[in-house]
Design a protein around this motif. Structure first.
Motif, PDB file in Angstrom:
ATOM      1  N   PRO A 166      77.504  66.003   8.451  1.00  0.00           N
ATOM      2  CA  PRO A 166      76.480  65.156   8.329  1.00  0.00           C
ATOM      3  C   PRO A 166      77.047  63.567   8.024  1.00  0.00           C
ATOM      4  N   ALA A 167      78.269  63.703   7.307  1.00  0.00           N
ATOM      5  CA  ALA A 167      78.995  62.206   7.118  1.00  0.00           C
ATOM      6  C   ALA A 167      79.333  61.878   8.338  1.00  0.00           C
ATOM      7  N   ALA A 168      80.007  62.369   9.225  1.00  0.00           N
ATOM      8  CA  ALA A 168      80.667  62.158  10.414  1.00  0.00           C
ATOM      9  C   ALA A 168      79.546  61.673  11.533  1.00  0.00           C
ATOM     10  N   ARG A 169      78.336  62.159  11.470  1.00  0.00           N
ATOM     11  CA  ARG A 169      77.314  61.940  12.125  1.00  0.00           C
ATOM     12  C   ARG A 169      76.763  60.631  11.842  1.00  0.00           C
ATOM     13  N   ALA A 170      76.822  60.394  10.476  1.00  0.00           N
ATOM     14  CA  ALA A 170      76.257  59.039   9.815  1.00  0.00           C
ATOM     15  C   ALA A 170      77.163  57.900  10.231  1.00  0.00           C
ATOM     16  N   ALA A 171      78.476  58.176  10.180  1.00  0.00           N
ATOM     17  CA  ALA A 171      79.024  57.063  10.838  1.00  0.00           C
ATOM     18  C   ALA A 171      79.111  56.692  12.156  1.00  0.00           C
ATOM     19  N   PHE A 172      78.962  57.800  13.166  1.00  0.00           N
ATOM     20  CA  PHE A 172      78.708  57.633  14.325  1.00  0.00           C
ATOM     21  C   PHE A 172      77.497  56.947  14.845  1.00  0.00           C
ATOM     22  N   ARG A 173      76.470  57.543  13.962  1.00  0.00           N
ATOM     23  CA  ARG A 173      75.255  56.866  14.215  1.00  0.00           C
ATOM     24  C   ARG A 173      75.329  55.288  14.062  1.00  0.00           C
ATOM     25  N   GLU A 174      75.874  55.030  12.916  1.00  0.00           N
ATOM     26  CA  GLU A 174      76.061  53.398  12.799  1.00  0.00           C
ATOM     27  C   GLU A 174      76.660  52.791  13.856  1.00  0.00           C
ATOM     28  N   ALA A 175      77.670  53.207  14.328  1.00  0.00           N
ATOM     29  CA  ALA A 175      78.691  53.044  15.482  1.00  0.00           C
ATOM     30  C   ALA A 175      77.503  52.719  16.876  1.00  0.00           C
ATOM     31  N   PRO A 218      80.388  54.055  22.067  1.00  0.00           N
ATOM     32  CA  PRO A 218      81.505  55.174  20.988  1.00  0.00           C
ATOM     33  C   PRO A 218      81.357  56.612  21.222  1.00  0.00           C
ATOM     34  N   ALA A 219      82.265  57.153  21.067  1.00  0.00           N
ATOM     35  CA  ALA A 219      82.437  58.541  21.442  1.00  0.00           C
ATOM     36  C   ALA A 219      82.435  59.548  20.247  1.00  0.00           C
ATOM     37  N   PHE A 220      81.673  60.465  20.063  1.00  0.00           N
ATOM     38  CA  PHE A 220      81.461  61.032  18.857  1.00  0.00           C
ATOM     39  C   PHE A 220      82.932  61.725  18.514  1.00  0.00           C
ATOM     40  N   LYS A 221      83.614  62.289  19.545  1.00  0.00           N
ATOM     41  CA  LYS A 221      84.825  62.779  19.079  1.00  0.00           C
ATOM     42  C   LYS A 221      85.871  62.099  18.096  1.00  0.00           C
ATOM     43  N   ASP A 222      85.727  60.717  18.523  1.00  0.00           N
ATOM     44  CA  ASP A 222      86.215  59.757  17.631  1.00  0.00           C
ATOM     45  C   ASP A 222      85.865  59.576  16.075  1.00  0.00           C
ATOM     46  N   TYR A 223      84.732  60.126  15.945  1.00  0.00           N
ATOM     47  CA  TYR A 223      84.209  60.263  14.501  1.00  0.00           C
ATOM     48  C   TYR A 223      84.414  61.419  13.904  1.00  0.00           C
ATOM     49  N   LEU A 224      84.698  62.599  14.407  1.00  0.00           N
ATOM     50  CA  LEU A 224      84.740  64.061  14.205  1.00  0.00           C
ATOM     51  C   LEU A 224      85.704  64.076  12.808  1.00  0.00           C
ATOM     52  N   ASP A 225      85.150  64.447  11.839  1.00  0.00           N
ATOM     53  CA  ASP A 225      85.814  65.020  10.587  1.00  0.00           C
ATOM     54  C   ASP A 225      86.824  65.958  10.877  1.00  0.00           C
ATOM     55  N   ASP A 226      87.911  66.137  10.083  1.00  0.00           N
ATOM     56  CA  ASP A 226      88.941  66.914  10.328  1.00  0.00           C
ATOM     57  C   ASP A 226      88.476  68.650  10.214  1.00  0.00           C
ATOM     58  N   ALA A 227      87.722  68.707   9.237  1.00  0.00           N
ATOM     59  CA  ALA A 227      87.168  70.339   9.083  1.00  0.00           C
ATOM     60  C   ALA A 227      86.432  70.737  10.511  1.00  0.00           C
ATOM     61  N   SER A 228      85.551  69.777  11.000  1.00  0.00           N
ATOM     62  CA  SER A 228      84.748  70.044  12.126  1.00  0.00           C
ATOM     63  C   SER A 228      85.490  70.216  13.498  1.00  0.00           C
ATOM     64  N   SER A 229      86.711  69.215  13.507  1.00  0.00           N
ATOM     65  CA  SER A 229      87.796  69.268  14.540  1.00  0.00           C
ATOM     66  C   SER A 229      88.118  70.640  14.548  1.00  0.00           C
ATOM     67  N   GLU A 230      88.483  71.194  13.270  1.00  0.00           N
ATOM     68  CA  GLU A 230      89.512  72.334  13.247  1.00  0.00           C
ATOM     69  C   GLU A 230      88.481  73.520  13.806  1.00  0.00           C
ATOM     70  N   HIS A 231      87.120  73.496  13.212  1.00  0.00           N
ATOM     71  CA  HIS A 231      86.363  74.441  13.558  1.00  0.00           C
ATOM     72  C   HIS A 231      86.009  74.543  15.179  1.00  0.00           C
ATOM     73  N   TYR A 232      86.068  73.259  15.499  1.00  0.00           N
ATOM     74  CA  TYR A 232      85.705  73.156  17.113  1.00  0.00           C
ATOM     75  C   TYR A 232      86.916  73.523  18.030  1.00  0.00           C
ATOM     76  N   ALA A 233      88.189  73.436  17.447  1.00  0.00           N
ATOM     77  CA  ALA A 233      89.292  73.987  18.144  1.00  0.00           C
ATOM     78  C   ALA A 233      89.188  75.609  18.050  1.00  0.00           C
ATOM     79  N   GLY A 234      89.027  75.930  16.755  1.00  0.00           N
ATOM     80  CA  GLY A 234      88.935  77.390  16.662  1.00  0.00           C
ATOM     81  C   GLY A 234      88.076  78.208  17.721  1.00  0.00           C
ATOM     82  N   LEU A 235      86.755  77.519  17.729  1.00  0.00           N
ATOM     83  CA  LEU A 235      85.899  78.066  18.748  1.00  0.00           C
ATOM     84  C   LEU A 235      86.320  78.001  20.090  1.00  0.00           C
ATOM     85  N   LYS A 236      86.935  76.935  20.390  1.00  0.00           N
ATOM     86  CA  LYS A 236      87.236  76.629  21.843  1.00  0.00           C
ATOM     87  C   LYS A 236      88.562  77.777  21.917  1.00  0.00           C
TER      88      LYS A 236
END
Ligand code: ATP
Ligand code: MG
Length: 422
Positions: A166-175, A218-236
């Motif tokens: 949610p925090a990453a989304r909030a930052a992206f949302r502002e951008a 703005p691209a969302f991947k630039d705002y992705l938080d570390d934990a979510s990035s790791e989760h996403y990489a794990g899924l892929k």
């Protein structure tokens, strides 16, 4: 008159629905997901909290009514909020995991068109209490298996994205707001309105102008938080190991507010504009939002109408033949005995469908009905047959002679033919 946006599903199509649904339920069973059956009527509050005030669904698509106690109710527009409510309320989320599915009608007041109705049906699949990418991968694998079981795997494409915390989304949302505000004039009216209420949804807009306004934004991947990035990489990584193809779609967002991290959608090119047959993702925030303990969760919902349309487009539609065997009764006085004899046959040949002629009439006319029904065989009961425990079997689609047989032999013959045909 039928209400706008509602559909009547008539015999041939209903049969295909049943086949499609049971093939999917079969797969769900084999993945050990358990069925729950949930109410269609919920409080409006469940959806305004669980789905979000600023979503299309709650803002303009919900069927609301006030019941006799003055309570605001809604016909469910989706199943996830009700499912989370039900499991939480029944104590099934505390200290345990759940993998469940549900099916049934959903209601949304939208513009009806092919593949988009005001009452439509979903099969929803949800997993609660599991936070890792392993369950996201399992859900996607389960989806792939569903399409395989229906013979439509070659027609669908998996799209994938992560919408982070949610925090990453909030930052992206502002951008995003910052990017779009000066470009507001080129947005479609819906997106202009969403800029204030639900800007992430603008990414999903189908308007060409709006899509152009988003280019280089703005691209969302630039705002992705570390934990979510790791989760996403794990899924892929898991999807790669499972040999599951996907395309990353950075503009894939969900219409529902409660999603976090993984989001995915299966689409097809065969259904025109209504190409999404299944959508889902992770919604770690939902249970808490509804007043329960924080519980990670992920799931997806299949649009059954669209899956049936796709199934029909791929496999074709042949007219339904309601019966395999059409039974003629030569004299009105024999009807009771014929009904009893056919019932014995149904038990001996349970895979076959027997229809008994009703309403009397000449044999010639009964045979005409038998022929028009599309049945493969006619079975004739005259006085002599009933007396001797026999029936005359006539192959309506072949040249074989009519044969008088004992009931057990009729059954054996029909069972054998059926087996040989399959
Ligand atoms: P769409 O972008 O097509 O409106 P959605 O994002 O609103 O879909 P979800 O709420 O994620 O859809 O629902 C999951 C699935 O349910 C969709 O992928 C689609 O197959 C189906 N679905 C949604 N709305 C309808 C509808 N009005 N009629 C038929 N099927 C629908
Ligand atoms: Mg929609």
């Amino acid at each position: 008159m039928r209400v706008r946006g509602m559909r009547d599903v008539l015999p041939g199509e209903a049969r295909r629905w049943r086949d499609v649904e049971s093939a999917m339920v079969d797969v769900l069973d084999r993945f050990a997901y358990q069925e729950v059956r949930l109410p269609m009527l919920e409080t409006v509050e469940l959806f305004s909290r669980g789905v979000g005030e600023a979503t299309d669904i709650v803002e303009k698509e919900m069927y609301c009514l006030t019941d006799r106690d003055g309570q605001a109710m809604a016909l469910r527009p989706e199943g996830t909020a009700g499912c989370a409510r039900a499991l939480d309320e029944n104590g099934m989320l505390y200290n345990q995991t759940q993998r469940v599915f549900y099916r049934g009608p959903m209601f949304r007041y939208e513009r009806p068109q092919k593949g988009r109705y005001r009452q439509f049906h979903q099969i929803g699949v949800e997993a609660f209490g599991l936070s890792g990418p392993d369950i996201d991968a399992e859900l996607i694998q389960l989806g792939c298996e569903l399409w395989r079981a229906l013979g439509i795997a070659g027609e669908v494409r998996l799209e994938l994205n992560s919408i982070g915390s949610p925090a990453a989304r909030a930052a992206f949302r502002e951008a995003l707001i910052g990017w779009l505000e000066p470009r507001k004039a080129s947005l479609d009216p819906d997106s202009r309105r969403r800029l204030a209420t639900n800007p992430l949804r603008i990414l999903d807009s189908k308007s060409e102008e709006t899509r152009r306004a988003l280019d280089n934004g703005p691209a969302f991947k630039d705002y992705l938080d570390d934990a979510s990035s790791e989760h996403y990489a794990g899924l892929k990584a898991l999807l790669a190991e499972l040999d599951i193809d996907y395309v990353e779609n950075p503009r894939l967002v969900r219409g529902l507010d409660y999603y976090t991290r993984s989001v995915f959608e299966w689409t097809t090119d065969r259904l025109g504009a209504q190409g999404a047959i299944c959508a889902g993702g992770r919604y770690d925030g939902l249970v808490e939002l509804l007043g329960g303990r924080a519980t990670p969760a992920a799931g997806f919902a299949i649009g059954v109408e669209r899956v049936v349309l796709l199934h029909d487009a791929v496999h074709g539609v042949s007219p339904e033949v309601p019966a395999d065997v059409y039974c003629c009764v030569l004299q009105p006085g024999l009807h009771g005995a014929a009904l009893a004899a056919v019932q014995r046959l149904r038990r001996m040949a349970p895979a076959l469908r027997f229809r008994v002629h009703a309403g009397g009439g000449k044999l010639k006319n009964q045979l005409k009905r038998a022929d028009r029904s599309g049945a493969r065989w006619a079975l004739l009961f005259g006085e002599a047959e009933i007396r001797e425990g026999l029936a005359a079997l006539k192959d309506l689609r072949g040249s074989a002679e009519q044969e008088r047989l004992r009931l057990a032999d009729v059954a054996a013959r029909l069972n054998g033919r059926r087996a040989a045909k399959e």
